[in-house]
Write an enzyme that holds these catalytic residues in place. Structure first.
Site, PDB file in Angstrom:
ATOM      1  N   ASN A 385      -1.838   1.445   5.150  1.00 41.89           N
ATOM      2  CA  ASN A 385      -2.640   0.234   5.072  1.00 41.89           C
ATOM      3  C   ASN A 385      -1.796  -1.013   5.355  1.00 41.89           C
ATOM      4  O   ASN A 385      -1.835  -1.565   6.463  1.00 41.89           O
ATOM      5  CB  ASN A 385      -3.303   0.177   3.683  1.00 41.89           C
ATOM      6  CG  ASN A 385      -4.432  -0.814   3.625  1.00 41.89           C
ATOM      7  OD1 ASN A 385      -4.426  -1.789   4.359  1.00 41.89           O
ATOM      8  ND2 ASN A 385      -5.401  -0.584   2.768  1.00 41.89           N
ATOM      9  N   ASP A 386      -0.985  -1.434   4.376  1.00 39.74           N
ATOM     10  CA  ASP A 386      -0.208  -2.678   4.557  1.00 39.74           C
ATOM     11  C   ASP A 386       0.669  -2.645   5.807  1.00 39.74           C
ATOM     12  O   ASP A 386       0.845  -3.663   6.473  1.00 39.74           O
ATOM     13  CB  ASP A 386       0.718  -2.889   3.358  1.00 39.74           C
ATOM     14  CG  ASP A 386      -0.056  -3.181   2.090  1.00 39.74           C
ATOM     15  OD1 ASP A 386      -1.196  -3.659   2.208  1.00 39.74           O
ATOM     16  OD2 ASP A 386       0.478  -2.923   1.003  1.00 39.74           O
ATOM     17  N   VAL A 387       1.206  -1.475   6.113  1.00 41.33           N
ATOM     18  CA  VAL A 387       2.195  -1.402   7.198  1.00 41.33           C
ATOM     19  C   VAL A 387       1.570  -1.541   8.592  1.00 41.33           C
ATOM     20  O   VAL A 387       2.278  -1.573   9.591  1.00 41.33           O
ATOM     21  CB  VAL A 387       3.027  -0.092   7.111  1.00 41.33           C
ATOM     22  CG1 VAL A 387       3.798  -0.039   5.807  1.00 41.33           C
ATOM     23  CG2 VAL A 387       2.156   1.141   7.279  1.00 41.33           C
TER      24      VAL A 387
END
Ligand code: NAP
Length: 459
Positions: A385-387
């Site tokens: 997700n964040d990456v």
């Protein structure tokens, strides 16, 4: 030959094996061997210590301690799931710091005259080791879910700073008083150091725990190195320095991969709603089913798979590899793209993929693959997700702005596998999910990978 000389030679060989082992841990291909080499070094150093003249009469206690510790480590090491590895490391680190502090305590309790340098290192090692011990235990409790949330109160950083100043002042007093200090002073010193480790760690969110664990790892190494000097034990000195420098580099690497200074990790309340007003994502999330995704991938020239923490939780790596082999058989080029902080610790994804049998030559780091996305037909983001959040590139108000990301959004088509509409680790919305070229494939990572394997077979 003189026994002392033999002991020193064995320590030297042990230290050499630690360094060799660490070098080999630098690549996933040799990492397993590296751990074995370093382990042999440790066994050699431990066994030869039995012949040290200081050990006399304590053989039973030492053997008992090694047996108890060894059994606990063996059983827990065998049982631990890959997703629980960070807290396991926190616990082991804490024990290292605690052991270094205990050695310092034993030396200081003797109240025997020591040289100024030696006494300084003993006190410094005691302080660092004790803080790493209690701090690591808190980190373990947080990651294990035994302790939820963060503890914050007004002026907290000032209170922490005050405790730190007091403990350092007492440490200095101990050093400067030669062997004239009272044992009560020493006790207060250790108790305050323990309290400081706890106070420093409780306000930090679970999101930053892996970085904190790595920092405590570095501190533990330093403490062990100092106490190795105090005991005149070169194997301990070198092991400590090796752990200390590796831990420091790892901490820096993680902070850099998240584009945040260590001070921000330690003092910023990240990931608990403390960030600025990030831009809201526009558009809507568009769903797709596994049959359509299977068709898209089967007829693509190049597919890039981006695994994240969700793949680890779902234990989907084996099914993902099975799916990859099916695509390869159809002539599709498949590559894996790994972000340095994908998952919960560096190397997390590489270990999982290696475990499933994915060959190293199709696994790429961020720098190696980021230019390839515009020419990629399908990117399959599974549990990451964040990456892959483009807000890190485009939204200066996003808490993750500046963090290097995998540019999945530049690909022709993006498929995101996740269970629902929830956010990632940092708790922020992912703009990628709303993009025109993105489709959401909802479900548990393993179940979805299984469906994709089935759909590919039926094509
Ligand atoms: P992430 O941002 O935590 O996102 C994980 C995703 O997996 C979520 O979207 C979640 O969505 C999904 N998921 C969870 N369980 C799933 C399941 N069973 N099946 C399918 N999907 C599942 O993960 P990431 O992209 O790997 O990013 C890592 C984060 O950790 C970064 O914020 C990084 O800064 C942080 N971090 C990493 C390290 C490190 O060293 N690796 C260190 C410190 C911090 P659903 O809940 O909707 O399923």
């Amino acid at each position: 030959m003189d026994m002392n000389l033999i002991i020193q030679i064995v320590y030297f060989i042990g230290a050499f094996l630690f360094i060799l082992g660490l070098k080999q841990m630098g690549s996933p291909i040799t990492a397993r061997r590296g751990i074995v080499w370093a382990g042999i070094g440790m066994v050699m150093a431990t066994l030869i210590t039995y012949f040290h003249h200081d050990v006399n009469q304590n053989y039973l206690w030492i053997t008992l301690a090694i047996a108890i510790g060894g059994v606990i480590a063996y059983v827990s090491g065998k049982k631990v799931a890959m997703t629980d590895m960070p807290q396991m490391i926190a616990l082991y680190n804490g024990m290292g710091g605690g052991a270094a502090a205990a050695i310092a305590a034993v030396e200081l309790i003797k109240l025997e005259p020591m040289s100024f340098v030696m006494q300084s290192l003993a006190v410094l090692g005691a302080l660092i080791g004790t803080v790493a011990f209690s701090g690591s235990l808190v980190a373990f409790a947080k990651l294990q879910g035994l302790m939820r949330g963060v503890i914050r109160f007004p002026m907290q950083q000032w209170v922490n700073a005050l405790v730190f100043v007091v403990v350092v002042t007492i440490g200095l007093a101990i050093i400067l008083s030669g062997n004239e200090y009272a044992l009560t002073t020493l006790t207060v010193f250790f108790v305050l150091a323990l309290i400081f480790g706890v106070m420093m760690t409780v306000p930090i969110g679970g999101a930053d725990m892996p970085v904190v664990i790595s920092l405590y790892n570095a501190l533990t190494g330093l403490a062990v190195g100092f106490e190795g000097y105090v005991l005149g034990n070169p194997a301990m000195m070198i092991a400590g320095i090796v752990v200390g420098s590796a831990g420091t580099l790892l901490t820096q690497l993680m902070a850099k991969a998240m584009n945040r200074p260590i001070s921000n990790v330690l003092f910023s309340n990240f990931g608990d709603g403390g960030g600025g007003e990030a831009a809201a994502a526009s558009g809507s999330m568009k769903e797709i089913d596994s049959t359509d995704v299977a068709v898209m991938m089967a007829f693509a020239e190049k597919v890039v798979i981006i695994p994240g923490y969700g793949m680890a939780v779902a234990q989907a790596q084996h099914k993902v590899w099975e799916m990859t082999k099916q695509l390869q058989e159809r002539g599709v080029t498949v590559k894996f793209a790994i972000h340095p902080v994908a998952g919960r610790m560096p190397g997390h994804m590489n270990v999982l993929l290696a475990e499933a049998g994915v060959p190293y030559d199709i696994i790429y780091d961020l720098d190696e693959i980021n230019d390839e996305f515009p020419t990629t037909d399908v990117v399959l983001v599974i549990g990451a997700n964040d990456v892959v959040n483009p807000a890190a590139r485009t939204d200066p108000n996003s808490p993750i702005y500046g963090m290097p990301i995998l540019n999945a959004d530049y690909a022709k088509n993006v498929i995101v596998v996740k269970r629902g509409k929830g956010t990632g680790f940092s708790g922020i919305e992912n703009h990628l999910f709303f993009a025109d070229n993105t489709r959401m494939l909802y479900g548990d990572g393993q179940a979805v990978a299984n469906d994709l394997v089935t759909s590919l077979k039926e094509l």
